[in-house]
Design an enzyme around this catalytic site. Structure first.
Site, PDB file in Angstrom:
ATOM      1  N   GLU A  58      39.714  37.735  41.666  1.00  0.00           N
ATOM      2  CA  GLU A  58      39.873  36.438  42.350  1.00  0.00           C
ATOM      3  C   GLU A  58      41.055  35.672  41.786  1.00  0.00           C
ATOM      4  OE1 GLU A  58      39.318  32.114  43.186  1.00  0.00           O
ATOM      5  OE2 GLU A  58      39.407  33.096  41.243  1.00  0.00           O
ATOM      6  N   ASP A  96      35.927  38.365  37.428  1.00  0.00           N
ATOM      7  CA  ASP A  96      37.086  38.383  36.533  1.00  0.00           C
ATOM      8  C   ASP A  96      37.264  37.009  35.886  1.00  0.00           C
ATOM      9  OD1 ASP A  96      37.679  37.478  39.191  1.00  0.00           O
ATOM     10  OD2 ASP A  96      39.808  37.470  38.714  1.00  0.00           O
TER      11      ASP A  96
HETATM   12 ZN   LIG Z   1      36.976  30.692  39.620  1.00  0.00          ZN
END
Ligand SMILES: [Zn+2]
Length: 381
Positions: free
Chosen positions: A137, A72
């Site tokens: 994340e 992401d």
């Molecule tokens: Zn990162």
């Protein structure tokens, strides 16, 4: 794989706008590459259109080394302010521009390519090489949490995350706590405040006392990370200037170090809120919205030694070992009940993460693939 293909792979995945979502695009792309190199892989679905990708190469008994990168990216903000549109992966000289170029699609691609090339070259190693491409994340380390809970790292001996570090090795980083303190009072017309209960008042007390309760924690220091830091970042209450507010909340963030465990910090915040709650007519409560523990590891682990040796042999550079304030997937992976070697080492410029005009130096990206291959062979013996 030739150099142009490696650059193409990075461009292809930067063109996928995986802004806190849609990581399936990258997972599917990597899966077809792993298939092409006959490396077994599978997706682990987190939510619709959001899957982690797991790939594995096994060669007899030996250590288990996990390679990990997130798929992401954060929002590019106002795209018109970028030198080149953030999802076109534009190349200018040695620079490849785009959202995620440094944080961290270059690292995510480089780790996968290193694994594919080792397979292609029939490189000899002993043990297990496992690739974990993660979702979410940037918004809570969602994929690493899921993979840890599902047992994907139960046997892990070493963890290499390819977040951008340039020519440094990160072996420790701070933790992070987000919290919200909510206050409920009673509204009344501001001409008759005695009929109401002002929800803002206990939060002012909280704001003042929060500084005091953090003092003992601030007294501690970590040689690589420095001290715990904390900030009150949001304060909202009331909705009209002539009404006593019945609702208000305050939010804060604390960056912890191993010497100030998250649990202890949270306990202090909860105790303070409880004290305030019992001394006001408002209902005051706290929720912990985000709780990522600090990550600490042996700065002289076998994995770090392997990386330093490889870089020293190839480039005659002594890699520094450092700590950083930002949190990573390692905070979730560290919840595994097992000690492991750990380092963050990856292509890209840390200061460009989450910035406009983010780029990665193509030379460094390509070189990192070579370094990864050597580090892996050095570790898996
Ligand atoms: Zn990162």
């Amino acid at each position: 794989m030739n150099q142009n293909e490696k650059i193409q792979i990075l461009q292809d995945i930067i063109k996928m706008p995986t802004i806190n979502d849609q990581e399936d695009q990258v997972a599917n792309y990597l899966k077809s590459l792993f298939d092409r190199y006959k490396i077994p892989s599978h997706k682990v679905e987190y939510a619709k259109n959001r899957s982690n990708i797991v790939a594995e190469l096994k060669a007899g008994n030996g250590p288990v080394l996990v390679l990990s990168g997130h798929m992401d990216v954060v929002s590019p903000g106002d795209e018109s302010t970028w030198k080149y549109p953030p999802f076109t992966a534009f190349i200018e000289g040695n620079r490849l521009y785009g959202r995620g170029a440094s944080d961290m699609k270059a690292g995510t691609a480089a780790l996968a390519i290193a694994m594919m090339e080792l397979k292609e070259e029939g490189a000899e190693f002993k043990g297990t090489l496992r690739y974990l491409g993660t979702v979410g994340e940037e918004i809570g380390e969602l994929g690493s949490q899921q993979l840890t809970e599902k047992g994907y790292i139960d046997d892990m001996d070493g963890l290499l995350i390819g977040e951008p570090t340039g020519y440094s090795i990160v072996y420790t980083h701070k933790g992070s706590i987000n919290y919200t303190v909510t206050s409920k009072g009673k509204s009344s017309h501001s001409s008759n405040p005695d009929l109401g209960i002002n929800a803002i008042e206990p939060l002012i007390t909280f704001y003042q006392k929060e500084n005091e309760i953090m003092k003992p924690f601030e007294g501690k220091s970590n040689h690589a990370l420095g001290r715990l830091v904390h900030s009150i970042t949001v304060l909202q209450g009331g909705n009209q200037v002539n009404s006593v507010p019945e609702q208000a909340f305050i939010q804060g963030n604390v960056r912890t170090i191993p010497e100030t465990p998250n649990d202890a910090v949270i306990q202090s915040l909860m105790t303070l809120v409880e004290e305030i709650n019992t001394s006001t007519d408002c209902e005051v409560s706290i929720t912990i919205d985000y709780n990522k523990i600090p990550v600490d590891s042996n700065r002289d682990s076998r994995l770090i030694q392997a990386a330093r040796q490889v870089v020293k042999d190839k480039h005659h550079i002594d890699l520094k070992t450092i700590g950083i304030s930002a949190t990573t997937d390692a905070a979730e992976f560290s919840k595994v009940n097992r000690p492991f070697d750990f380092m963050i080492f990856g292509p890209g410029i840390p200061a460009l993460a989450h910035q406009k005009d983010e780029y990665v130096e193509i030379d460094q990206y390509l070189e990192m693939i070579e370094l990864y291959k050597e580090i892996i062979k050095n570790y898996l013996i």
